[in-house]
Design a protein around this motif. Structure first.
Motif, PDB file in Angstrom:
ATOM      1  N   THR A   1      -6.624   0.921   0.440  1.00 41.51           N
ATOM      2  CA  THR A   1      -7.936   0.038   0.225  1.00 41.51           C
ATOM      3  C   THR A   1      -7.889  -1.089   1.376  1.00 41.51           C
TER       4      THR A   1
ATOM      5  N   GLN B   1       0.916  -0.993  -0.112  1.00 41.56           N
ATOM      6  CA  GLN B   1      -0.067  -0.025  -0.013  1.00 41.56           C
ATOM      7  C   GLN B   1       0.766   1.158  -0.025  1.00 41.56           C
TER       8      GLN B   1
ATOM      9  N   LYS C   1      -9.717   6.670   2.534  1.00 42.97           N
ATOM     10  CA  LYS C   1     -10.195   6.994   1.411  1.00 42.97           C
ATOM     11  C   LYS C   1      -9.365   8.125   0.868  1.00 42.97           C
TER      12      LYS C   1
END
Length: 367
Positions: free
Chosen positions: A109, A25, A104
């Motif tokens: 995610t 990420q 967000k």
């Protein structure tokens, strides 16, 4: 986990979120990507995102997620697992919405298949959290009962938590005593002080497993070693202040309380190491020595762990080897000749062994 357990006290509703692909990420800065370069059949490649092979990835990722969730109440994370909780359903829902919004904004995610929501009971890193953890029992199907036996047990626990066995802070103004003992397998020491009422307040307990060499010592030598080891370990507490040293070995009281005594060389050498300390040896019979149990149940010595005496001896040998080697030869040559000579003496044969190391090895295999 200690922080999480403390914060979840009183929570009744739980949700657990899982970040997709974990470390991936986070994007690596272009200046750092060369560090992750690896080779393939198609040529050199490098990661553009944080990969699992970087040693500091866990700490970096944990810190990044903590900063992402900072300021939101009712949320904690361990690596890529995020737990959201609340004392009521409304509290938990508000925290959950804030977490979704923050993730967000940061472009993070979630893995929907691994996320769970609005649970009254949740397992997280081996711990089970619920509105009613039911910690009163250690066995299933136990009926609640409180009688004289349970009340007595509670008083015993309360007494154990408040009596003299509870450790306290060190106070140099109080009388200090060091109790030591030695067994065939280990050493034990207890440092304690006297309070105003005459009771004993323990400062620290200590145990040490004997090495193979130390187990061959005589009992007097082991008891003397316990004194030296205990004093040097508690040096911070004992140095500069008079204290009483308690032992259940009568001979040491005579040896170290009498400056004119003539102990064995090994004990006399340990006595030199005790000269920085101001103490008086006091004899107490073994039945009254609480360090006896500690010495007989020492903390096992870890593999490769060595005692201070062994380290000092090895350092001295290395010093002599480095500074006493003649300039006409090298340490490697001495090592080779020592190996050959030791092997020659150990091989059970009447044949005289000559030649190089390879010939020596060949002869040893034959025998």
């Amino acid at each position: 986990m200690d922080d999480i357990i403390h914060e979840l006290n009183g929570a009744t509703v739980f949700s657990k979120l899982d970040l997709t692909a974990g470390y991936h990420q986070l994007e690596l800065h272009p200046d750092s990507r060369y560090i992750s370069t690896f080779i393939t059949h198609l040529g050199l490649r490098r990661y553009k995102r944080l990969n699992f092979g970087i040693s500091s990835a866990a700490e970096v990722f944990q810190n990044a997620i903590c900063q992402t969730l900072q300021g939101i109440s009712g949320v904690k994370n361990l690596s890529d697992d995020i737990i959201v909780h609340g004392k009521t359903q409304a509290d938990q829902n508000n925290s959950l919405r804030a977490v979704f919004q923050r993730l967000k904004e940061r472009g993070l995610t979630l893995n929907r298949k691994k996320c769970v929501f609005n649970k009254s009971k949740l397992e997280f890193f081996g711990f089970i959290f619920s509105a009613d953890p039911k910690k009163s029992y250690t066995k299933k199907d136990t009926i609640w009962h409180w009688g004289p036996e349970e009340a007595k047990a509670l008083q015993v626990i309360k007494g154990s938590l408040t009596n003299d066995t509870v450790m306290s802070y060190f106070d140099p103004s109080k009388e200090t005593k060091l109790i030591v003992d030695a067994s065939p397998v280990g050493l034990g020491a207890i440092l304690y002080r006297r309070n105003k009422e005459g009771g004993r307040r323990t400062i620290a307990y200590l145990s040490h497993a004997l090495s193979d060499v130390e187990r061959c010592y005589s009992q007097t030598e082991r008891e003397a070693l316990a004194i030296v080891w205990g004093c040097e370990h508690f040096h911070l507490y004992l140095y500069g202040n008079p204290f009483t040293l308690v032992t259940d070995h009568k001979a040491l009281e005579v040896i170290w309380n009498n400056p004119r005594s003539k102990p064995p060389v090994s004990i006399e050498r340990w006595g030199l190491r005790l000269q920085p300390y101001n103490f008086r040896v006091e004899y107490r019979k073994g039945a009254e020595n609480p360090a006896d149990y500690v010495s007989r149940h020492p903390v096992p010595m870890q593999t490769g762990e060595r005692t201070r005496a062994e380290k000092v001896a090895e350092e001295y040998v290395n010093f002599v080897a480095q500074h006493a080697t003649p300039k006409a030869m090298t340490l490697a040559e001495i090592q080779d000749e020592t190996l050959i000579e030791s092997c020659r003496r150990s091989v059970p044969t009447s044949e005289t062994i000559h030649g190089t190391k390879s010939q020596l090895t060949h002869n040893m295999l034959l025998h």
